[in-house]
Write a protein that holds these residues in place. Structure first.
Motif, PDB file in Angstrom:
ATOM      1  N   UNK A  90      42.374  48.791  38.599  1.00  0.00           N
ATOM      2  CA  UNK A  90      43.635  49.490  38.317  1.00  0.00           C
ATOM      3  C   UNK A  90      44.725  48.471  38.020  1.00  0.00           C
ATOM      4  N   UNK A  91      44.764  47.389  38.804  1.00  0.00           N
ATOM      5  CA  UNK A  91      45.764  46.339  38.587  1.00  0.00           C
ATOM      6  C   UNK A  91      45.586  45.706  37.207  1.00  0.00           C
ATOM      7  N   UNK A  92      44.331  45.428  36.843  1.00  0.00           N
ATOM      8  CA  UNK A  92      44.085  44.776  35.557  1.00  0.00           C
ATOM      9  C   UNK A  92      44.386  45.719  34.397  1.00  0.00           C
ATOM     10  N   UNK A  97      36.977  43.496  47.870  1.00  0.00           N
ATOM     11  CA  UNK A  97      36.990  43.264  46.427  1.00  0.00           C
ATOM     12  C   UNK A  97      37.240  41.786  46.156  1.00  0.00           C
ATOM     13  N   UNK A 152      46.640  48.012  34.391  1.00  0.00           N
ATOM     14  CA  UNK A 152      48.102  48.018  34.287  1.00  0.00           C
ATOM     15  C   UNK A 152      48.591  46.788  33.536  1.00  0.00           C
ATOM     16  N   UNK A 153      48.013  45.627  33.850  1.00  0.00           N
ATOM     17  CA  UNK A 153      48.415  44.381  33.190  1.00  0.00           C
ATOM     18  C   UNK A 153      48.113  44.445  31.695  1.00  0.00           C
ATOM     19  N   UNK A 191      50.069  51.652  42.590  1.00  0.00           N
ATOM     20  CA  UNK A 191      49.248  50.454  42.403  1.00  0.00           C
ATOM     21  C   UNK A 191      49.381  49.926  40.983  1.00  0.00           C
ATOM     22  N   UNK A 192      49.440  50.839  39.990  1.00  0.00           N
ATOM     23  CA  UNK A 192      49.428  50.361  38.604  1.00  0.00           C
ATOM     24  C   UNK A 192      50.731  49.666  38.225  1.00  0.00           C
ATOM     25  N   UNK A 205      38.403  55.717  44.626  1.00  0.00           N
ATOM     26  CA  UNK A 205      39.056  55.248  45.856  1.00  0.00           C
ATOM     27  C   UNK A 205      40.574  55.318  45.740  1.00  0.00           C
ATOM     28  N   UNK A 261      44.909  42.050  47.685  1.00  0.00           N
ATOM     29  CA  UNK A 261      43.598  42.616  47.354  1.00  0.00           C
ATOM     30  C   UNK A 261      42.821  42.825  48.648  1.00  0.00           C
ATOM     31  N   UNK A 281      40.569  49.013  43.076  1.00  0.00           N
ATOM     32  CA  UNK A 281      41.957  48.553  43.118  1.00  0.00           C
ATOM     33  C   UNK A 281      42.188  47.415  42.123  1.00  0.00           C
ATOM     34  N   UNK A 282      41.229  46.477  42.063  1.00  0.00           N
ATOM     35  CA  UNK A 282      41.385  45.340  41.154  1.00  0.00           C
ATOM     36  C   UNK A 282      41.413  45.808  39.704  1.00  0.00           C
ATOM     37  N   UNK A 322      43.336  53.444  47.874  1.00  0.00           N
ATOM     38  CA  UNK A 322      44.170  52.431  47.226  1.00  0.00           C
ATOM     39  C   UNK A 322      45.627  52.618  47.594  1.00  0.00           C
ATOM     40  N   UNK A 368      37.922  38.632  43.257  1.00  0.00           N
ATOM     41  CA  UNK A 368      38.490  38.412  41.933  1.00  0.00           C
ATOM     42  C   UNK A 368      38.583  36.916  41.688  1.00  0.00           C
ATOM     43  N   UNK A 413      52.796  39.008  36.869  1.00  0.00           N
ATOM     44  CA  UNK A 413      53.203  40.400  36.637  1.00  0.00           C
ATOM     45  C   UNK A 413      53.855  40.975  37.881  1.00  0.00           C
ATOM     46  N   UNK A 454      47.300  36.158  35.752  1.00  0.00           N
ATOM     47  CA  UNK A 454      47.604  37.466  35.155  1.00  0.00           C
ATOM     48  C   UNK A 454      48.370  38.336  36.141  1.00  0.00           C
ATOM     49  N   UNK A 455      47.807  38.493  37.334  1.00  0.00           N
ATOM     50  CA  UNK A 455      48.371  39.491  38.245  1.00  0.00           C
ATOM     51  C   UNK A 455      49.626  38.989  38.968  1.00  0.00           C
TER      52      UNK A 455
END
Lengths: 243, 340
Positions: free
Chosen positions: A148-150, B302, A152-153, B171-172, B132, B298, A145-146, B136, B304, B316, B312-313
């Protein structure tokens, strides 16, 4: 014909003291024989690297000529010290590598042991052997998941960059057109032709395009490299043909 | 006078029986609806419906569940319509209980707390699987669901928040979404206030609430969501799309109940980081003016770095999500709703 990159320079391989060329060849034959028998051997890196090309060559000839070819049979007889391996070479390995497109062996460097002999060691193996793999399979982390997010960014960032670049180009284009129109306008005033406005507009269009392309070259690295490289290579080609 | 006031109070306390108290409550609530009362009502209806459905099960039958995957492949004999994948995990290994967020029953995504119906093959999914993507999406959907909980519980009683729906998980796109009418008037939420909302969602991971699934008939669903004009309008369209044609799926976590087609993850303890990032005004052709609330989360599994997450996230996720705006479709058209 070798199917892997190899340094084509002879190297000194210390086998036993004062053994000379003969001792080196004997060691090579031992390693090739061991490789065909056990499918995975662990000599020093220099020896493994050197023996690899002989093993590859032997397998290549065996696949190419088959067991009815006298010279190939002699080669097999020379390299394989244990004669039962000649059967394995033609009956097992030749069918295995019949349709292989890449090389038949793998060479992996091992960590240097300390304290130890000091020689770097390596693993030389036949592909498709029954042993567990030397390099473990890497996990695919694309769909975390992390990640996929990155991803996208990252995509967003590149898109915004691209957009900014395009906008910059669009802003530059009208400015250049204005400059061209001004210069051509002054010329036309000097010549004082009746269709001056038409000529001015056409000249601005014609000369406007190459200038923008030049700007492209200075800004976009990819475009510049592509064009300049192709031009350079063309000129060298011409030179060659002239010679 | 000084002695009179406590006397009156005492009189009131003694005379006001339970029934009278309820009457006053009802009279008050008819004047102004609060989210807390509506939620309480939904929970009562949910409990009653669940009890009714459990009452229909008169005989316990056995089914054979074949588990595939780590730590061992085994066959379990479980109870039909009672045992869930979570119960199977309890028999196999504690790790499966804590980290599994979703199960695959005969290859079909299945909630951890949804009873199994027949002999089946069972697999457990977690967030560090090679692929996954199914999980997700379930996680993203759950985060939208939890965002509904945050919005309904965060504000004081004077603000009646009406949830509308959330688009399918993407998700994206960088953020999950809940479209709702917050009815806040001119109040624009500041960053501090958004952080307060985030904290409510984050605290749920310690509460370890199980997400329970229940299929309810349309009549019960209509009663549950009678106080929410958006949901009440959607129920018939959602039911028409369902298999039986007259049932909708509701999920419950703690005292929050919402419509969702699922699947959702097993427990709120699997949500690690949770932030509410932005509130945007959007206009729906059928539902009128709505607020699009966006967030980022999250899983616990996982990790981060805070720099990546915060610089960053999160910025966005604060940008307006371009997911479909909720629209009520006609029953005749029966197109797929963007909601749920």
């Amino acid at each position: 014909m070798l199917r892997f990159r190899h340094r084509m320079r002879p190297r000194k391989i210390p086998t036993t003291i004062h053994a000379g060329q003969e001792g080196r060849l004997k060691r090579m034959r031992q390693i090739v024989t061991g490789l065909i028998r056990y499918e995975r051997v662990e000599p020093t890196f220099a020896q493994a690297d050197e023996a690899r090309q002989y093993a590859e060559r032997l397998l290549y000839l065996a696949i190419k000529n088959g067991d009815k070819h006298k010279e190939t049979m002699d080669m097999a007889d020379f390299w394989l010290l244990e004669k039962d391996l000649i059967h394995k070479l033609f009956k097992v390995l030749v069918p295995r590598y019949q349709n292989h497109t890449s090389c038949f062996t793998d060479l992996h460097k091992l960590a240097v042991e300390y304290p130890g002999s000091g020689f770097p060691r390596a693993v030389l193996e036949l592909r498709g052997n029954p042993w567990p793999p030397v390099v473990p399979k890497q996990r695919d982390t694309r769909y975390l998941l992390s990640n996929i997010l990155l991803a996208g960014a990252r995509k967003d960032y590149h898109n915004s960059k691209q957009k900014a670049r395009e906008q910059q180009l669009l802003q530059q284009k009208p400015q250049q057109q204005q400059k061209q129109a001004l210069s051509s306008g002054s010329e036309s005033v000097k010549s004082s032709r009746p269709h001056q406005s038409f000529s001015a507009s056409s000249s601005s269009v014609d000369s406007g395009i190459p200038e923008i392309e030049e700007d492209d070259r200075s800004e976009n690295g990819t475009l510049v490299d592509g064009t300049s490289f192709s031009r350079g290579s063309n000129s060298t080609l011409h030179n060659n043909s002239e010679r | 006078m000084a002695t009179a006031i406590p006397k009156v109070k005492w009189l009131l306390r003694s005379s006001m029986t339970c029934r009278l108290q309820k009457f006053f409550k009802r009279a008050y609530s008819s004047q102004k609806l609060t989210n807390a009362e509506v939620r309480q009502k939904r929970v009562e209806l949910f409990n009653a419906e669940k009890e009714r459905q459990m009452g229909l099960l008169t005989r316990v039958e056995k089914i054979e569940v074949r588990h595939k995957g780590v730590p061992e492949e085994c066959t379990l004999i479980m109870n039909k319509d009672l045992s869930t994948p979570f119960n199977c995990a309890m028999h196999i290994h504690e790790l499966l209980m804590t980290r599994s967020a979703l199960a695959l029953v005969n290859g079909e995504p299945w909630d951890m707390h949804r009873p199994m119906e027949r002999d089946c093959e069972l697999q457990f999914l977690h967030f560090q699987d090679e692929d996954s993507r199914i999980l997700n999406n379930a996680f993203w959907r759950t985060c939208s669901f939890i965002l509904g909980h945050v919005l309904e519980t965060a504000f004081k009683d004077e603000y009646y928040v009406e949830l509308c729906s959330f688009p399918p998980p993407n998700v994206s796109s960088g953020s999950f979404v809940y479209d709702a009418a917050l009815n806040l008037g001119d109040w624009k939420l500041s960053q501090t206030e958004l952080n307060c909302l985030s904290r409510i969602g984050y605290r749920l991971s310690f509460a370890d609430l199980r997400l329970q699934r229940l299929q309810v008939p349309v009549s019960v669903a209509n009663e549950m969501f009678a106080d929410n004009r958006f949901k009440a309008e959607q129920i018939s369209a959602i039911a028409a799309k369902s298999k039986s044609g007259s049932e909708v799926t509701v999920y419950r976590a703690g005292d929050h109940i919402d419509l969702s087609s699922g699947p959702l993850i097993g427990s709120t303890s699997q949500i690690g980081r949770y932030s509410v990032c932005a509130v945007h005004d959007v206009e729906s052709p059928t539902f009128g003016k709505l607020q699009r609330v966006q967030g980022l989360a999250l899983p616990t599994q996982l990790t981060m770095h805070s720099w990546t997450y915060d610089s960053i996230l999160r910025p966005r996720a604060a940008k307006l999500n371009t997911g479909p705006i909720p629209v009520l479709r006609n029953l005749q058209a029966q197109g797929d709703l963007p909601a749920h």
